[in-house]
Design an enzyme around this catalytic site. Structure first.
Site, PDB file in Angstrom:
ATOM      1  N   GLY A  53       0.795  -1.225   0.000  1.00 18.43           N
ATOM      2  CA  GLY A  53       0.000   0.000   0.000  1.00 18.43           C
ATOM      3  C   GLY A  53       0.822   1.266   0.000  1.00 18.43           C
ATOM      4  O   GLY A  53       0.296   2.342   0.276  1.00 18.43           O
ATOM      5  N   CYS A  54       2.105   1.153  -0.291  1.00 23.57           N
ATOM      6  CA  CYS A  54       2.974   2.330  -0.393  1.00 23.57           C
ATOM      7  C   CYS A  54       3.383   2.488  -1.849  1.00 23.57           C
ATOM      8  O   CYS A  54       3.705   1.508  -2.519  1.00 23.57           O
ATOM      9  CB  CYS A  54       4.236   2.168   0.454  1.00 23.57           C
TER      10      CYS A  54
END
Length: 140
Positions: A53-54
């Site tokens: 999720g980065c």
């Protein structure tokens, strides 16, 4: 003053950031933290330690030594590396239970979210969640 996080080191960082009205000074502090982060050995740059999720590549590794957590990590983006360094410094030396109990509400108290892009703010939260998940696994 923000509510205590359960980590004196994290409380100190939050207080320092919250006491700075200038967003540029907050960024400078985060970048300074990034420079202090020790290099991460290549063996830890794999999916097991990657933060999902980065937008940036972020890796974080927790280790349990005599009941307390010790962290290492790295990112390919300077600001994200600084945010990671902030969390590493803030969660260093805690027990797994203490780390797992950190309320993400402290992020808002830092004042960083006002100058972070939504994707970077989400990444900051995802780094914390990855560290908490590792802490719980190490405790089991």
């Amino acid at each position: 003053m923000a509510a205590p996080t359960g980590s004196p080191a994290l409380d100190h960082i939050v207080e320092r950031l919250a006491g700075t009205a200038d967003p540029r000074r907050r960024y400078e502090y985060v970048l300074w933290l990034a420079k202090k982060l020790a290099p991460l050995p290549e063996e830890y740059r794999n999916e097991a330690f990657k933060v999902k999720g980065c937008v940036s590549q972020v890796f974080v590794v927790g280790e349990l030594v005599n009941g307390t957590l010790h962290w290492r990590g790295d990112s390919d983006a300077a600001i994200t590396k600084g945010l990671l360094a902030l969390l590493i410094e803030g969660l260093e030396g805690l027990t797994p239970e203490q780390a797992a109990g950190i309320d993400p509400a402290f992020i808002a108290a830092t004042g960083l979210q006002t100058s972070l892009t939504p994707s970077r703010a989400n990444g900051f939260l995802n780094i914390l969640l990855k560290m908490q998940a590792q802490a719980q696994c190490l405790a089991a």
